[in-house]
Design an enzyme around this catalytic site. Structure first.
Site, PDB file in Angstrom:
ATOM      1  CB  CYS A   1      13.623  58.824   7.313  1.00  0.00           C
ATOM      2  SG  CYS A   1      13.524  57.658   5.959  1.00  0.00           S
TER       3      CYS A   1
ATOM      4  CB  CYS B   1      -9.367 -27.907  -5.547  1.00  0.00           C
ATOM      5  SG  CYS B   1      -8.388 -27.644  -7.028  1.00  0.00           S
TER       6      CYS B   1
ATOM      7  CB  CYS C   1      -1.223 -17.332 -12.928  1.00  0.00           C
ATOM      8  SG  CYS C   1      -0.981 -15.716 -13.670  1.00  0.00           S
TER       9      CYS C   1
HETATM   10 ZN   LIG Z   1      -8.311 -29.337  -8.668  1.00  0.00          ZN
HETATM   11 ZN   LIG Z   2      15.151  56.030   5.947  1.00  0.00          ZN
HETATM   12 ZN   LIG Z   3       1.320 -15.433 -13.304  1.00  0.00          ZN
END
Ligand SMILES: [Zn+2]
Ligand SMILES: [Zn+2]
Ligand SMILES: [Zn+2]
Ligand SMILES: [Zn+2]
Ligand SMILES: [Zn+2]
Ligand SMILES: [Zn+2]
Ligand SMILES: [Zn+2]
Length: 595
Positions: A147, A299, A304
């Site tokens: 339709c 060296c 650390c």
């Molecule tokens: Zn050293």
């Molecule tokens: Zn329809």
């Molecule tokens: Zn460390």
């Protein structure tokens, strides 16, 4: 013909490689790109709102006449082939029209309507599951009937979702493309939707076409560029935006698109990666707490902040007892060399990058200054022009104009040639070029690059010092000759890159756009002749590329300004009046000497 926004026109007349349909009347604005003296490699035209439909009509017309089909079918077919009409005609020749239509999901003619007719002359719509009078339904070309209300809703949604170019039949598993006239008929009254649909179909010509690209200007100017011939070119849009057709970025030849992509990425996170490289070279992570530790001389034993001692060379935890060349109970042996080599390599690569980056950056800075110079000259010319009530270029200053234009173009080429070298002789092609050959190539390249560099610096110096020198004709002569030799050097560098360097490796990342040239042939022989100067090149040499230019100038000959020969001092006086100055020396950036 309006050529005010065109690219540089080539001197060559050989356009046989270019599609002949290109020369039809719709050309609004176009340009070409080629190596000077060789056939035109690329030609482009600007497509904007006013001619988007017109430029398609030609191609659609060719398809409709050869295949004997409607425009809407031709459009669907071309969209299927991404507007590559040669591919379309090739398939047509090989497999025939039925195959084409099937491949593009086009149903050629009206089929009998397929729907469930109920006893009382009504149709059962499979979509809304309602019985509808027959005149309230519509069938697509494939015959599937629904339709009208369902069709409208379905098409509206499809278009709003951006599927205008692939609107297929609503029936389950049908997949036939809805024909353009039927879609428009069904959408009667929905003006915005129809407009959007038409727009989308029209823009497919750019979106789905590898020969077309929207201008990358921001905000978008609304135009696109279509290219014939070599797709690797650097067109200029009518809005003034200049870009690489391959990647849409700023013009970057002689770098390939791939090199430029890598480079822009590299300099974008240069800070970050530089810090990272610095860390690699100067710090090591503690084997205990993993914090980066910096070595402050001495060296190879470092301690650390957490108290953990370790060997700087191999990064392994050790005890504290050591001499200057040995840590007690620790041997890192051969590995030490490897680690040291690695650190050296990172350091070397960093230095290499810094060298190329520095050279590129220096040329970029010079380019900024020289562009300013160009802007100032334009300002000065306008000022002079207004005074004489004539807007346009002053032929007496073509040599200056040309010189600056060539300088700006050559400076860009020169700067980018360092980016090219960084990748060409770096690791991008190391699988394809032996180290020995690479070294030979690099020397060859650097010879040419240095020759270009010295000419560019000379031209730059000449032009920047114009206001300080007595303005006699010998300066004009120097500038003209230097401009030409810069042009030749650029052209030679491109030749080397295209033929010997990129030409020798697999074109994995494509080649480069042709050298555009400045406008070295705009200064005509006659202009120089008038001032009684001699030029080193022959007359034919000049006129060969300037015939049309000279003609157009001939037409305006006799105007008030043309009879006067303005010396350089007059231009600088005008500039002073207009408060236009050459950049002061401190703004002139010199390129640092090579290491
Ligand atoms: Zn050293
Ligand atoms: Zn329809
Ligand atoms: Zn460390
Ligand atoms: Zn169908
Ligand atoms: Zn644009
Ligand atoms: Zn590109
Ligand atoms: Zn060690």
């Amino acid at each position: 013909m309006d050529l005010s926004y065109s690219g540089n026109l080539s001197c060559s007349e050989d356009t046989s490689a270019i599609d002949s349909s290109f020369s039809s009347e719709y050309r609004l604005s176009e340009g070409e790109q080629s190596k000077p003296g060789s056939p035109v490699r690329s030609r482009w035209e600007i497509i904007d709102n006013t001619n988007l439909d017109k430029v398609q009509r030609d191609m659609l017309g060719q398809v409709t006449s050869i295949l004997d089909c409607s425009t809407s079918v031709a459009r669907t077919l071309l969209m299927h082939f991404n507007w590559d009409k040669d591919a379309l005609f090739g398939e047509y020749a090989d497999r025939g029209v039925e195959w084409l239509l099937q491949a593009a999901s086009v149903t050629s003619s009206n089929q009998d309507s397929i729907g469930c007719e109920t006893s009382d002359g009504e149709l059962f719509c499979q979509s809304c599951l309602c019985e509808v009078p027959v005149d309230g339904t519509a069938a697509m070309d494939c015959g599937h009937t629904f339709c009208i209300e369902c069709w409208r809703e379905y098409l509206k949604i499809g278009i709003s979702e951006g599927r205008s170019r692939r609107l297929t039949c609503m029936a389950y598993k049908c997949g036939a493309i809805c024909s353009e006239p039927k879609v428009k008929l069904l959408l009667e009254g929905l003006h915005d939707t129809v407009r959007r649909y038409e727009r989308s179909l029209a823009e497919s010509f750019v979106d789905d076409n590898r020969r077309a690209r929207w201008c990358p200007s921001v905000p978008h100017c609304g135009s696109a560029v279509r290219v014939e011939g070599d797709l690797l070119c650097e067109p200029r849009c009518s809005c003034g935006k200049h870009f690489c057709f391959g990647c849409g970025e700023e013009p970057h030849s002689p770098c390939t698109c791939r090199m430029w992509e890598l480079w822009t990425k590299k300099i974008a996170d240069a800070d970050e990666s530089e810090t990272k490289s610095w860390m690699t070279v100067h710090t090591k992570n503690c084997p205990q707490c993993q914090k980066p530790v910096e070595k402050n001389g001495g060296c190879n034993l470092v301690v650390c902040v957490c108290g953990q001692p370790f060997c700087w060379l191999c990064g392994q935890a050790t005890q504290k007892r050591h001499t200057w060349d040995q840590i007690y109970g620790h041997e890192c042996g051969r590995w030490k060399d490897d680690v040291q080599l690695n650190v050296d390599k990172v350091r070397r690569m960093m230095k290499r990058y810094q060298h190329y980056y520095h050279m590129w950056r220096s040329h970029c800075k010079s380019l900024e200054v020289e562009k300013k110079l160009q802007g100032w000259l334009e300002g000065a010319e306008d000022h002079v022009d207004q005074e004489l009530e004539y807007i346009g270029h002053l032929p007496e200053y073509h040599w200056l104009d040309d010189g600056l234009q060539q300088l700006v173009e050559a400076r860009r080429v020169l700067g980018n040639s360092y980016v090219f070298a960084f990748y060409m002789f770096g690791d991008l092609y190391q699988d394809q070029v032996s180290p020995d050959q690479n070294l030979i190539n690099q020397n060859l390249f650097e010879d040419q690059q240095q020759q270009l560099e010295s000419q560019v610096e000379r031209l730059s110096q000449l032009l920047q010092d114009l206001d300080k020198k007595p303005a006699d004709s010998s300066i004009r002569h120097l500038v003209v000759n230097c401009t030409r030799s810069v042009d030749t050097r650029c052209s030679k560098l491109y030749e080397l890159i295209e033929d010997d360097l990129l030409g020798a490796v697999e074109p994995v990342h494509g080649c480069i756009a042709a050298y555009r040239g400045g406008r070295p042939c705009k200064t005509t022989w006659d202009e120089l002749q008038d001032t009684g100067e001699c030029v080193t090149s022959s007359r034919a040499d000049f006129n060969g590329c300037c015939a049309s230019e000279a003609e157009s100038e001939g037409q305006v000959e006799g105007r008030q300004w043309s009879a006067r020969k303005r010396p350089m001092t007059e231009l600088t006086n005008h500039m002073a009046e207009a408060k236009i100055k050459w950049p002061c020396p401190s703004e002139r950036v010199a390129v640092a000497p090579r290491h």
